[in-house]
Scaffold this motif. Structure first.
Motif, PDB file in Angstrom:
ATOM      1  N   ALA A 111       0.806  -1.229   0.000  1.00 15.22           N
ATOM      2  CA  ALA A 111       0.000   0.000   0.000  1.00 15.22           C
ATOM      3  C   ALA A 111       0.832   1.270   0.000  1.00 15.22           C
ATOM      4  O   ALA A 111       0.278   2.370   0.064  1.00 15.22           O
ATOM      5  CB  ALA A 111      -0.932   0.000   1.219  1.00 15.22           C
TER       6      ALA A 111
ATOM      7  N   LYS B 112       2.379   3.060  -2.160  1.00 12.29           N
ATOM      8  CA  LYS B 112       2.161   4.084  -3.192  1.00 12.29           C
ATOM      9  C   LYS B 112       1.006   5.007  -2.860  1.00 12.29           C
ATOM     10  O   LYS B 112       0.862   6.080  -3.449  1.00 12.29           O
ATOM     11  CB  LYS B 112       1.924   3.409  -4.533  1.00 12.29           C
ATOM     12  CG  LYS B 112       0.722   2.462  -4.560  1.00 12.29           C
ATOM     13  CD  LYS B 112       0.614   1.764  -5.906  1.00 12.29           C
ATOM     14  CE  LYS B 112      -0.547   0.769  -5.917  1.00 12.29           C
ATOM     15  NZ  LYS B 112      -0.651   0.056  -7.219  1.00 12.29           N
ATOM     16  N   HIS B 113       0.163   4.612  -1.899  1.00  6.91           N
ATOM     17  CA  HIS B 113      -0.991   5.436  -1.523  1.00  6.91           C
ATOM     18  C   HIS B 113      -0.693   6.326  -0.310  1.00  6.91           C
ATOM     19  O   HIS B 113      -1.573   7.069   0.129  1.00  6.91           O
ATOM     20  CB  HIS B 113      -2.192   4.543  -1.196  1.00  6.91           C
ATOM     21  CG  HIS B 113      -2.598   3.640  -2.330  1.00  6.91           C
ATOM     22  ND1 HIS B 113      -3.083   4.115  -3.528  1.00  6.91           N
ATOM     23  CD2 HIS B 113      -2.576   2.280  -2.436  1.00  6.91           C
ATOM     24  CE1 HIS B 113      -3.357   3.094  -4.327  1.00  6.91           C
ATOM     25  NE2 HIS B 113      -3.048   1.967  -3.693  1.00  6.91           N
ATOM     26  N   MET B 114       0.535   6.250   0.237  1.00  9.97           N
ATOM     27  CA  MET B 114       0.891   7.041   1.417  1.00  9.97           C
ATOM     28  C   MET B 114       1.657   8.291   1.004  1.00  9.97           C
ATOM     29  O   MET B 114       2.639   8.202   0.274  1.00  9.97           O
ATOM     30  CB  MET B 114       1.769   6.218   2.379  1.00  9.97           C
ATOM     31  CG  MET B 114       1.136   4.966   2.899  1.00  9.97           C
ATOM     32  SD  MET B 114       2.289   4.070   4.010  1.00  9.97           S
ATOM     33  CE  MET B 114       1.394   2.526   4.262  1.00  9.97           C
ATOM     34  N   SER B 115       1.226   9.437   1.489  1.00  7.48           N
ATOM     35  CA  SER B 115       1.935  10.683   1.198  1.00  7.48           C
ATOM     36  C   SER B 115       3.101  10.847   2.154  1.00  7.48           C
ATOM     37  O   SER B 115       3.141  10.233   3.230  1.00  7.48           O
ATOM     38  CB  SER B 115       0.982  11.874   1.344  1.00  7.48           C
ATOM     39  OG  SER B 115       0.596  12.043   2.701  1.00  7.48           O
TER      40      SER B 115
ATOM     41  N   LYS C 200       3.506   9.865   6.254  1.00 14.31           N
ATOM     42  CA  LYS C 200       4.606   9.066   6.797  1.00 14.31           C
ATOM     43  C   LYS C 200       5.342   9.819   7.902  1.00 14.31           C
ATOM     44  O   LYS C 200       5.624   9.270   8.974  1.00 14.31           O
ATOM     45  CB  LYS C 200       5.584   8.692   5.692  1.00 14.31           C
ATOM     46  CG  LYS C 200       4.991   7.829   4.589  1.00 14.31           C
ATOM     47  CD  LYS C 200       6.009   7.630   3.471  1.00 14.31           C
ATOM     48  CE  LYS C 200       5.406   6.935   2.269  1.00 14.31           C
ATOM     49  NZ  LYS C 200       6.378   6.804   1.152  1.00 14.31           N
TER      50      LYS C 200
ATOM     51  N   ASN D 240      11.821   0.682  -4.143  1.00 10.20           N
ATOM     52  CA  ASN D 240      11.505   1.950  -4.798  1.00 10.20           C
ATOM     53  C   ASN D 240      12.562   2.272  -5.852  1.00 10.20           C
ATOM     54  O   ASN D 240      13.705   2.572  -5.506  1.00 10.20           O
ATOM     55  CB  ASN D 240      11.454   3.071  -3.743  1.00 10.20           C
ATOM     56  CG  ASN D 240      10.979   4.388  -4.335  1.00 10.20           C
ATOM     57  OD1 ASN D 240      10.849   4.526  -5.552  1.00 10.20           O
ATOM     58  ND2 ASN D 240      10.718   5.359  -3.476  1.00 10.20           N
TER      59      ASN D 240
ATOM     60  N   ALA E 257       7.148   1.112   2.494  1.00 13.30           N
ATOM     61  CA  ALA E 257       6.553   1.892   1.415  1.00 13.30           C
ATOM     62  C   ALA E 257       7.620   2.339   0.427  1.00 13.30           C
ATOM     63  O   ALA E 257       7.341   2.527  -0.765  1.00 13.30           O
ATOM     64  CB  ALA E 257       5.817   3.107   1.991  1.00 13.30           C
TER      65      ALA E 257
END
Length: 242
Positions: free
Chosen positions: A22, A24-27, A31, A98, A155
């Protein structure tokens, strides 16, 4: 059975998997905000553990002498070298997560995460406490933090974070077993002082997490070893002389 140790390892395993899936959905704001809260929670756990201490002088001596010993033998550097070795093994199984991260940044972050989960003062303190007293509260509370911390790091790093649960479990299980041998030699007062030293390490870890002050938490680990003998010395030798 090391229930707290097992729960802690599973929290890293599942937290890492969740974060990698998930992430890619966290700004970045999300974080960073959570990381600040994690630090505050670590400090809260530290204060809670320090409060019941019986011999402040013994606790302070343990922290100062233990940290001095850790700095003298460069324990933090040795732990970082071990983390880099673990990193090289993990990277053979799971590739970098990443693609936007440079290899240098990825390597540095992964080493930080390995040290955080496998050699943190909170984890060592929690594993020893469970082995000595059966109290799983420290590791269970840490597991809640570790789940989300692993998710945040995963992430960016990917599923490699989940694999850190394996060496973490091995290290903490050994500490758990070792603590069971020590406990019959202790007293309740010594246990309170031991917990207080661990609380200082948790407090320092919290300051590191919120990036206020980068305490040498890895070098502070020997304080956990000195806590019990110094508490015994203060109770039976120094205290009666005062």
């Amino acid at each position: 059975m090391p229930i707290g140790v097992t729960i802690n390892a599973l929290s890293v395993l599942f937290g890492g998997a969740f974060g990698a899936f998930a992430g890619k959905h966290m700004s970045e704001n999300f974080k960073n905000g959570l990381n600040m809260v994690f630090g505050a929670c670590s400090m809260t756990m530290g204060i809670f553990s320090i409060a019941p201490m019986k011999n402040m002088s013994a606790v302070i001596f343990a922290v100062i002498l233990g940290t001095g010993l850790g700095l003298l033998i460069h324990l933090g550097d040795w732990i970082n070298k071990g983390a880099k070795w673990m990193q090289s093994l993990i990277m053979k199984v799971v590739p970098q997560g990443n693609p936007d991260m440079s290899q240098a940044e990825f390597d540095a972050t992964l080493v930080t995460v390995i040290v955080l989960f496998c050699a943190s003062g909170t984890g060592i303190y929690g594993a020893l406490t469970e082995g000595m007293t059966g109290d799983t509260s420290i590791l269970i509370s840490k597991s809640i933090l570790d789940f989300f911390t692993a998710a945040i790091f995963a992430a960016n790093l990917g599923y490699v974070v989940s694999l850190i649960a394996i060496p973490q479990f091995i290290i903490f299980a050994l500490l758990f077993a070792f603590a069971g041998v020590i406990f019959p030699l202790t007293t309740p007062t010594m246990i309170f002082d031991f917990k207080a030293v661990g609380g200082v390490l948790m407090l320092a870890t919290g300051f590191r997490m919120i990036k206020v002050k980068m305490f040498p938490t890895a070098d502070m680990i020997p304080a956990m070893v000195l806590a019990l003998p110094l508490s015994w010395l203060w109770i039976n030798v120094i205290g009666p002389m005062l």
